[in-house]
Design an enzyme around this catalytic site. Structure first.
Site, PDB file in Angstrom:
ATOM      1  N   LYS A 101       0.842  -1.209   0.000  1.00 55.86           N
ATOM      2  CA  LYS A 101       0.000   0.000   0.000  1.00 55.86           C
ATOM      3  C   LYS A 101       0.873   1.252   0.000  1.00 55.86           C
ATOM      4  CE  LYS A 101      -3.718  -2.364   2.456  1.00 55.86           C
ATOM      5  NZ  LYS A 101      -4.388  -2.601   3.753  1.00 55.86           N
ATOM      6  N   GLN A 135      -3.927  -1.804   9.822  1.00 54.14           N
ATOM      7  CA  GLN A 135      -3.958  -3.102   9.147  1.00 54.14           C
ATOM      8  C   GLN A 135      -4.604  -4.161  10.052  1.00 54.14           C
ATOM      9  OE1 GLN A 135      -2.731  -3.720   5.900  1.00 54.14           O
ATOM     10  NE2 GLN A 135      -3.760  -5.685   6.201  1.00 54.14           N
ATOM     11  N   ASP A 139     -10.280   3.392   4.687  1.00 55.95           N
ATOM     12  CA  ASP A 139     -10.774   2.020   4.525  1.00 55.95           C
ATOM     13  C   ASP A 139     -12.294   1.999   4.393  1.00 55.95           C
ATOM     14  OD1 ASP A 139      -8.704   0.165   4.392  1.00 55.95           O
ATOM     15  OD2 ASP A 139      -8.451   0.056   6.571  1.00 55.95           O
TER      16      ASP A 139
END
Ligand code: NAP
Length: 292
Positions: free
Chosen positions: A54, A98, A121
């Site tokens: 990412k 994460q 997210d």
């Protein structure tokens, strides 16, 4: 006839090129690049790979990317303090933690702590609520990527029968909402669903987000259906999806491969969400959604 492959690497490349242009325009207008912070708690090797990927993708399109790797024993209070600092930091447009996190940390508390405007997210209650209400906000990256691939391939959605296998907050549920918003008739299946093969055979659009290697077989698929395989399963034979790819290939009209299907699109849409978050934060709303 063999299925048309929906190539996620090619699709992600196209989306990332648009984001790169958008970032350059943002820098020209606002004198700084969008900033993304990835937080990882502990040293889980898979998390390490995802986070590094990412960060690299964000940098490649001109964003400023920062990675925080915190000790595995980090407490909720310590993580909350870090999230609060990042919420208050004007150079940070997007942040994510994460998953999975160690047991002493709570995913819902984290999702509630990240400011909704920086929640790239799309897992916060506010952003999930916005999605439910059809209001603008960050939409979870994986289902966004799936919608983009379906649209790019010209798969008809209005009035289509769609089956989403899996009801997680990050994939299955938002996927069902996005398909519903496009006027598909959606059924969400899960581990307690009766006669899953028969249900799947009714689907014009079949999305598998389960986490069981090659569970969905060729004879579960309606001929000509679009089959989207979200699953990423590490097996002794390498990475496998939730769909038996070779069998699906002979029956489906379209299908995504694993690897090289939905996975790259997920990262591409994290970049879209970060650029959109940066634009919204500076009130540059005319451009929000350009990339989607
Ligand atoms: P999850 O939270 O574990 O959810 C799995 C879902 O599958 C649950 O709803 C579960 O039902 C259902 N399920 C489990 N066994 C089943 C069975 N035998 N029949 C029918 N449904 C069954 O997983 P997730 O986070 O959504 O991820 C799903 C898969 O996608 C994983 O392989 C993950 O690695 C992958 N993934 C890929 C990407 C990407 O970028 N490509 C992104 C996210 C996830 P219950 O609710 O009844 O337990």
């Amino acid at each position: 006839m063999a299925a048309t492959i929906l190539d996620g690497k090619e699709g992600a490349g196209a989306v990332r090129a648009e984001v790169t242009e958008g970032v350059a325009a943002f820098v020209a207008r606002h004198g700084r690049a969008p900033g993304l912070v990835g937080i990882q708690v502990g040293d889980d090797p898979a998390s390490e790979i995802y986070q590094a990927g990412k960060a690299k993708a964000a940098e490649a399109c001109g964003m400023i990317s920062r990675r925080l790797v915190l000790p595995a024993e980090t407490t909720q209070a310590e993580l909350d303090a870090i999230l609060d600092d990042l919420n208050a930091d004007d150079t940070v447009d997007g942040m994510l933690v994460q998953q999975p996190v160690p047991d002493q940390l709570s995913e819902p508390l984290i999702a509630n702590r990240i400011h909704p405007d920086k929640d790239v997210d799309g897992f916060s209650p506010i952003n999930l609520g916005r999605l439910l209400r059809g209001e603008p906000g960050s939409v979870p990256c994986t289902p966004s990527g799936v919608m983009w691939m379906l649209d790019r391939a010209g798969v008809p959605l209005e009035g289509a029968d769609a089956v989403v296998v899996g009801r997680s907050l990050i994939v299955g549920k938002p996927m069902a909402l996005l398909l519903t918003a496009r006027s598909a008739t959606v059924t969400v299946a899960h581990s307690r669903t009766r006669d899953l093969p028969a249900l799947c055979r009714t689907a014009d659009v079949l999305v598998a987000a389960v986490g069981r290697p090659e569970m969905i077989r060729g004879d579960w698929i309606k001929p000509g259906a679009a089959v989207i395989d979200v699953g990423i399963n590490r097996t002794d034979d390498g990475l496998r999806g939730d769909v038996h790819g070779d069998e699906a290939h002979e029956v489906a009209g379209w299908r995504t491969p694993v690897p090289g299907g939905v996975g790259p699109m997920t990262i591409a849409f994290l970049l879209v969400n970060t650029l959109d978050a940066a634009r919204r934060r500076v009130g540059d709303t005319n451009h929000t959604g350009d990339t989607t």
